[in-house]
Scaffold this active site. Sequence first.
Site, PDB file in Angstrom:
ATOM      1  N   HIS A   9       0.681  -1.303  -0.007  1.00  0.00           N
ATOM      2  CA  HIS A   9       0.105   0.096  -0.047  1.00  0.00           C
ATOM      3  C   HIS A   9       0.820   1.244   0.029  1.00  0.00           C
ATOM      4  CE1 HIS A   9      -3.746   2.086   0.026  1.00  0.00           C
ATOM      5  NE2 HIS A   9      -4.238   1.421   0.974  1.00  0.00           N
TER       6      HIS A   9
ATOM      7  N   TYR B 240     -13.477   5.175  10.298  1.00  0.00           N
ATOM      8  CA  TYR B 240     -12.534   5.672   9.059  1.00  0.00           C
ATOM      9  C   TYR B 240     -13.241   5.252   8.070  1.00  0.00           C
ATOM     10  CZ  TYR B 240      -8.394   6.082   6.367  1.00  0.00           C
ATOM     11  OH  TYR B 240      -7.423   6.520   5.435  1.00  0.00           O
TER      12      TYR B 240
ATOM     13  N   THR C 227      -5.098  10.196  -0.124  1.00  0.00           N
ATOM     14  CA  THR C 227      -6.449   9.926   0.438  1.00  0.00           C
ATOM     15  C   THR C 227      -6.885  11.073   1.471  1.00  0.00           C
ATOM     16  OG1 THR C 227      -5.790   8.386   2.078  1.00  0.00           O
ATOM     17  CG2 THR C 227      -6.521   7.370   0.135  1.00  0.00           C
TER      18      THR C 227
ATOM     19  N   SER D 208     -12.237   5.663   3.685  1.00  0.00           N
ATOM     20  CA  SER D 208     -11.164   6.515   2.967  1.00  0.00           C
ATOM     21  C   SER D 208     -11.893   6.956   1.789  1.00  0.00           C
ATOM     22  CB  SER D 208     -10.034   5.662   2.530  1.00  0.00           C
ATOM     23  OG  SER D 208     -10.570   4.640   1.631  1.00  0.00           O
TER      24      SER D 208
END
Length: 608
Positions: free
Chosen positions: A322, A436, A449, A438
Amino acid sequence: RLPIPKLEDTITRYLNAQKPLLNDDQFRKTEELAHAFEKGIGRELHEQLVAQDNQNKHTSYITGPWFDMYLKAREPILLNFNPFMSFNPDPKSEYNDQLIRATNMTVSAIRFMKTFRAGYLEPEVFHLNPEKSDTEIFKKIIRFVPSSISWFGAYMVNAYPLDMSQYFRLFNSTRLPKLNKDELYTDEKAKHLLVLRNGNFYVFDVIDRDGNMLKPSEIQAHLKYILSDSSPAPAFPLGYLTSENRDTWALLRKNLLDNGNEEALQKVDSAVFCLSLDDFPIKDLVHLSHTMLHGDAANRWYDKSFNLIITKDGTAGINFEHSWGDGVAVLRFQNEVFKDSTKTPAISPQSQPASVDSSRAVQKLDFKLNDALKAGITKAKQKFDATVESLSLNMVQFQGGGKELLKQKKVSPDAVAQLAFQMAFLRQYDQTVATYESCSTAAFKHGRTETIRPASVHTKKCSEAFVKGLSKHSTEELQNLIVECSKYHGRLTKEAAMGQGFDRHLFSLRYLALSKGLALPDFYQDQAYARLNHIIISTSTLVSPAVQLGGFGPVVSDGFGVGYQVQDDWIGCNVSSYPARNGKEFLQCIHKSLEDIFNVLKGKKIGS
């Protein structure tokens, strides 16, 4: 360029996100700290950040800090960072054979890479009004407008070109473990593919000397040769090392290099990508998720920019590292590979592999291991097995409606899914917690992001009405509460997409303070700040014709990782958790919440 929000807006948004998580006394304290920060050290840091940003117009203010956040993290990337997205099966069932699909997807991936590198890949554009802008005539006109002003032409018809600066890291790239901070490495000159099967490593060239792709029949022949190789699995599979703590792995890697494995590791690191061929079929969707999210580390190299995984029955998926990029780049790649390999497949079930000498073309990599490396691999395997053992994956499909009905009722489908998560957690644990979602900021140069904070005073009020106070509310009142949540969530989403969230801004100010050697401001030492960033419900959504489902691990040991998709007439959720939380029960509560919300929207009275 990615805007830096006004400091006062950031503080307001931050306090709005804190409100549902705190009692009155806690909130008062957090509010005092926030306003003191806004007037004092926060203001100074903000002005420095703006000045720095003005001097670095070639990039965005989040780029440096964000790469650092990923590359300095020392936890294993497996489960903590690497997500997966699995492909839908090929609509023509006879093409879902492991060898055929592996060949077709590899060819399509190389076609994508060559198109991208030649500068012919169609730009990624977000069309707010596709009827006007996603047309041949618009493409023809905009093609002749100089690039310095063409974005403005697109903007006039509500089309937003997206940042594609991450794409080059899709290929020939890997994350190298280093002490304290990893490095991203790319070698675009390398021409070979890395194939893992049964824990063994193979490489062969897929690009020839002139830069052309090997014939599909030759790629098929080499893959067939690898699939029929009867070499035993190695006693000490190297792949496990990529699932280790990054510092531990960095030291072991140095040992590998010193032990005469430099050439073999160079082949792994520089390969076009990693193709993992698994020797078993997929049983069901939960098994699919386990296979694509972690699988057997012996047959993965989690550090590569991505692993394309194909199982015995031709089920395919991608597990990606990532730090180099976000879902937007990988999803574009997946969409193109799926479309190309299913609409114009390079080989068919009738195709014969080329008669080439694969035993000469395919090289099996050999690693020299000393006792310290063998012990390191054994330990990594024990840790991997224990972690994976403790991970639960569960999923649910709600069949009672989806996007179509919600749009009819004029509420946001994403807002309803997020509201259901809040309601479910309240029902299960009697709490509202840090959440959360994104949101891509790829509409800006080097955007990454931004965080949407779905837990709000509105979702809390609505959830409490549904879970605890049904008798006190009429159906119409409940409908109004849902609409209120939808409006607010829509606003948060729009702000985040426009770079007007608060999380990345506060993160950058904190990063700046630490990089200048300042004492950490009191604002960041507030327990409430820590709690807001201890994400218990971490969520991400995607809908694509190429993707069957996606998922990721929880980001904290007492959290849930929620991958979800809202389709036209159903809603799917894929939830990961560790023993501290019960994912199965959470999904039952989500299902119940969705049922209640849909019934209320249809005007039905619901019982508790």
